[in-house]
Design a protein around this motif. Structure first.
Motif, mmCIF file in Angstrom:
data_model
loop_
_atom_site.group_PDB
_atom_site.id
_atom_site.type_symbol
_atom_site.label_atom_id
_atom_site.label_comp_id
_atom_site.label_asym_id
_atom_site.label_seq_id
_atom_site.Cartn_x
_atom_site.Cartn_y
_atom_site.Cartn_z
ATOM 1 N N ILE A 47 0.882 -1.166 0.000
ATOM 2 C CA ILE A 47 0.000 0.000 0.000
ATOM 3 C C ILE A 47 0.919 1.215 0.000
ATOM 4 C CG2 ILE A 47 -1.809 1.282 1.207
ATOM 5 C CD1 ILE A 47 -2.851 -1.355 2.303
ATOM 6 N N LEU A 48 0.886 1.950 -1.108
ATOM 7 C CA LEU A 48 1.837 3.028 -1.357
ATOM 8 C C LEU A 48 1.151 4.385 -1.242
ATOM 9 C CD1 LEU A 48 4.439 4.371 -2.370
ATOM 10 C CD2 LEU A 48 3.814 3.632 -4.702
ATOM 11 N N PHE A 49 1.618 5.192 -0.293
ATOM 12 C CA PHE A 49 1.125 6.553 -0.098
ATOM 13 C C PHE A 49 2.108 7.506 -0.783
ATOM 14 C CE2 PHE A 49 -0.224 4.031 3.533
ATOM 15 C CZ PHE A 49 -1.546 4.391 3.720
ATOM 16 N N ALA A 50 1.607 8.319 -1.704
ATOM 17 C CA ALA A 50 2.499 9.214 -2.442
ATOM 18 C C ALA A 50 1.740 10.450 -2.911
ATOM 19 C CB ALA A 50 3.126 8.481 -3.637
ATOM 20 N N PRO A 51 2.464 11.513 -3.243
ATOM 21 C CA PRO A 51 1.844 12.727 -3.756
ATOM 22 C C PRO A 51 1.878 12.762 -5.278
ATOM 23 C CG PRO A 51 4.109 13.181 -3.240
ATOM 24 C CD PRO A 51 3.895 11.700 -2.981
ATOM 25 N N ASP A 52 1.500 13.898 -5.818
ATOM 26 C CA ASP A 52 1.582 14.147 -7.254
ATOM 27 C C ASP A 52 2.090 15.567 -7.444
ATOM 28 O OD1 ASP A 52 0.863 13.381 -10.118
ATOM 29 O OD2 ASP A 52 -0.292 15.229 -9.877
ATOM 30 N N HIS A 53 2.592 15.846 -8.638
ATOM 31 C CA HIS A 53 3.208 17.150 -8.909
ATOM 32 C C HIS A 53 2.588 17.760 -10.172
ATOM 33 C CE1 HIS A 53 5.983 14.359 -6.888
ATOM 34 N NE2 HIS A 53 6.376 15.400 -6.179
ATOM 35 N N TYR A 54 1.251 17.793 -10.200
ATOM 36 C CA TYR A 54 0.499 18.263 -11.369
ATOM 37 C C TYR A 54 0.851 17.444 -12.616
ATOM 38 C CZ TYR A 54 -0.863 22.311 -8.571
ATOM 39 O OH TYR A 54 -1.368 23.122 -7.595
ATOM 40 N N ASN A 55 0.927 16.138 -12.431
ATOM 41 C CA ASN A 55 1.103 15.222 -13.550
ATOM 42 C C ASN A 55 -0.070 14.263 -13.707
ATOM 43 O OD1 ASN A 55 3.768 15.874 -14.666
ATOM 44 N ND2 ASN A 55 4.552 15.272 -12.674
ATOM 45 N N GLY A 56 -0.779 14.023 -12.615
ATOM 46 C CA GLY A 56 -1.923 13.121 -12.677
ATOM 47 C C GLY A 56 -3.186 13.721 -12.083
ATOM 48 N N LEU A 261 3.470 24.799 8.573
ATOM 49 C CA LEU A 261 4.396 23.852 7.963
ATOM 50 C C LEU A 261 5.094 24.475 6.765
ATOM 51 C CD1 LEU A 261 5.643 21.045 7.808
ATOM 52 C CD2 LEU A 261 3.696 20.342 6.401
ATOM 53 N N SER A 262 4.347 25.159 5.908
ATOM 54 C CA SER A 262 4.959 25.804 4.746
ATOM 55 C C SER A 262 6.023 26.803 5.161
ATOM 56 C CB SER A 262 3.886 26.508 3.902
ATOM 57 O OG SER A 262 3.004 25.580 3.311
ATOM 58 N N ALA A 263 5.726 27.581 6.208
ATOM 59 C CA ALA A 263 6.683 28.587 6.670
ATOM 60 C C ALA A 263 7.918 27.940 7.290
ATOM 61 C CB ALA A 263 6.015 29.513 7.680
ATOM 62 N N LEU A 264 7.724 26.840 7.992
ATOM 63 C CA LEU A 264 8.828 26.168 8.659
ATOM 64 C C LEU A 264 9.764 25.465 7.690
ATOM 65 C CD1 LEU A 264 7.043 24.499 11.710
ATOM 66 C CD2 LEU A 264 8.963 26.097 11.857
ATOM 67 N N ALA A 265 9.200 24.770 6.727
ATOM 68 C CA ALA A 265 10.016 23.815 5.971
ATOM 69 C C ALA A 265 9.801 23.851 4.460
ATOM 70 C CB ALA A 265 9.754 22.405 6.490
ATOM 71 N N GLY A 266 8.907 24.701 3.966
ATOM 72 C CA GLY A 266 8.693 24.789 2.523
ATOM 73 C C GLY A 266 7.374 24.201 2.094
ATOM 74 N N LYS A 267 6.838 24.726 0.991
ATOM 75 C CA LYS A 267 5.483 24.378 0.569
ATOM 76 C C LYS A 267 5.346 22.944 0.071
ATOM 77 C CE LYS A 267 4.069 29.113 -0.427
ATOM 78 N NZ LYS A 267 3.619 30.086 -1.448
ATOM 79 N N SER A 268 6.431 22.320 -0.357
ATOM 80 C CA SER A 268 6.329 20.924 -0.792
ATOM 81 C C SER A 268 6.574 19.939 0.341
ATOM 82 C CB SER A 268 7.300 20.650 -1.943
ATOM 83 O OG SER A 268 6.866 21.298 -3.127
ATOM 84 N N THR A 269 6.865 20.463 1.533
ATOM 85 C CA THR A 269 7.048 19.595 2.695
ATOM 86 C C THR A 269 5.757 18.880 3.064
ATOM 87 O OG1 THR A 269 8.686 21.188 3.466
ATOM 88 C CG2 THR A 269 7.975 19.540 5.046
ATOM 89 N N HIS A 270 4.618 19.328 2.528
ATOM 90 C CA HIS A 270 3.348 18.656 2.806
ATOM 91 C C HIS A 270 3.362 17.200 2.326
ATOM 92 C CE1 HIS A 270 1.368 22.312 4.241
ATOM 93 N NE2 HIS A 270 2.111 22.930 3.337
ATOM 94 N N GLU A 271 4.347 16.849 1.510
ATOM 95 C CA GLU A 271 4.511 15.441 1.130
ATOM 96 C C GLU A 271 4.743 14.540 2.340
ATOM 97 O OE1 GLU A 271 6.398 16.028 -3.361
ATOM 98 O OE2 GLU A 271 7.660 15.266 -1.750
ATOM 99 N N VAL A 272 5.214 15.097 3.450
ATOM 100 C CA VAL A 272 5.459 14.259 4.630
ATOM 101 C C VAL A 272 4.165 13.676 5.188
ATOM 102 C CG1 VAL A 272 7.551 15.512 5.261
ATOM 103 C CG2 VAL A 272 5.371 16.164 6.304
ATOM 104 N N LYS A 273 3.029 14.176 4.736
ATOM 105 C CA LYS A 273 1.765 13.588 5.184
ATOM 106 C C LYS A 273 1.607 12.161 4.681
ATOM 107 C CE LYS A 273 -0.126 18.179 5.608
ATOM 108 N NZ LYS A 273 -0.760 19.297 4.890
ATOM 109 N N THR A 274 2.326 11.810 3.615
ATOM 110 C CA THR A 274 2.339 10.406 3.194
ATOM 111 C C THR A 274 3.024 9.543 4.252
ATOM 112 O OG1 THR A 274 4.456 10.548 1.968
ATOM 113 C CG2 THR A 274 2.436 11.121 0.778
ATOM 114 N N TRP A 275 4.073 10.076 4.876
ATOM 115 C CA TRP A 275 4.773 9.357 5.946
ATOM 116 C C TRP A 275 3.856 9.193 7.153
ATOM 117 C CZ3 TRP A 275 10.659 9.613 6.625
ATOM 118 C CH2 TRP A 275 11.298 9.813 5.398
ATOM 119 N N VAL A 276 3.137 10.257 7.501
ATOM 120 C CA VAL A 276 2.215 10.194 8.633
ATOM 121 C C VAL A 276 1.147 9.137 8.388
ATOM 122 C CG1 VAL A 276 0.433 11.475 9.879
ATOM 123 C CG2 VAL A 276 2.645 12.546 9.412
#
Length: 314
Positions: A47-56, A261-276
């Motif tokens: 079961i793979l949790f992953a983001p997308d980058h405006y490709n799908g 989160l965006s201010a702390l670590a950058g706007k693409s850091t929201h990818e860590v929600k896949t880890w959570v």
């Protein structure tokens, strides 16, 4: 019935803008060890949790979460292209269980995925079709974004479903850690780019896709020379995040807002929600123990690059 967790940062820049050979070798060892542990676990389902980058996924319909009933990787940045081996009946049962648990998740019978999904399957399992995989998309770039609490609840629901299967289940998470590459924002782009974000970018002409990839590569080259050219990496936050996940304290992140989160670590850091989500899924099997972890800020890849593996204590 058993479970194993592997979280791993992804980067489309490998082979395009690389760090020193010693760092490449270090990362290669981490990946090789993770792959060996997965081989020993011998998963029957991924079961793979992953983001997308405006490709799908685009703003014509942008879900917070989507579970794939079938999926195809586009092969961007030279990653693997082709169909994923999605067990449709199991994916349908998973989506039903998630909805019954009170978490709203879309479904797709024609999911298009990019390097965020393909790279971990390629690196850790040897290809897109080596093992049955249920792909789970978590929106990490297109506001409004789901928060940490919703990602955790999604993972818990999927983990509860996985416990019913009497299978060896591997939870994979792809993305993060701190980073902010040049990803377009709908409120800040011209009409042509807005049209791409609204859906016409789903099947880009080859020359336009190449130009888009070159923009990211050039941004990485500039960032390597001048780390004020993009949002800086935040190793301190990354390490704290790894501590939280390694100790199973995901709910502590519930109060961290998207803006913070965006201010702390950058706007693409929201990818860590896949880890959570992946760690929350593992927690459905009971308390877990982290087996190994890795972290290094790698400016060449515009990423705080990390890995984390874990398995239930019992």
């Amino acid at each position: 019935m058993s479970a194993y967790l592997q979280c791993l940062s992804h980067t489309p820049l490998v082979g395009h803008v690389d760090p020193l050979p010693a760092v490449l070798d270090e990362v290669a060892v981490v990946v090789a060890e993770a792959r060996q542990c997965i081989e020993q676990f011998d998963p029957e389902l991924v079961i793979l949790f992953a983001p997308d980058h405006y490709n799908g996924f685009f703003y014509d319909v942008m879900p917070s979460f989507c579970i794939g009933m079938a999926a195809h990787a586009i092969g961007d940045f030279g990653t693997a292209a082709g169909p994923l081996s999605v067990p449709q009946a199991l994916a349908e049962a998973c989506a039903t269980a998630v909805l019954e648990a009170g978490v709203d998740a879309a479904v797709s019978y024609r999911m298009q995925v990019d390097h965020g999904f393909a790279q971990p399957l390629q690196l850790l399992l040897g290809g897109l079709e080596q093992c049955p995989v249920i792909p789970v998309f978590i929106n990490a770039v297109a506001v409004p974004l789901p928060g940490f609490q919703r990602a955790r609840l999604l993972g818990e629901a999927i983990g509860a479903f996985a416990r019913t299967l009497n299978k060896r289940v591997l939870f994979l998470a792809s993305g993060g850690l701190s980073h902010q590459p040049p990803v377009p924002e709908l409120a800040k782009v011209d009409a042509r780019m807005a049209d791409r974000l609204l859906g016409s970018g789903r099947n880009l002409p080859a020359d336009e896709r190449e130009a888009r990839q070159q923009r990211v590569i050039l941004a990485a080259q500039r960032f390597t020379e001048d780390q004020s050219s993009l949002h800086p990496l935040n190793p301190e936050w990354d390490r704290q995040f790894l501590d939280i996940l390694g100790e199973g304290r995901m709910s502590e992140l519930d109060g961290l807002s998207n803006q913070q989160l965006s201010a702390l670590a950058g706007k693409s850091t929201h990818e860590v929600k896949t880890w959570v989500a992946a760690c929350a899924a593992l927690s459905a099997f009971g308390p877990y123990q982290a087996n190994s972890r890795y972290y290094r800020p790698i400016p060449e890849w515009i990423a705080g690059f990390g890995a984390l593996s874990a398995q239930p204590v019992a």
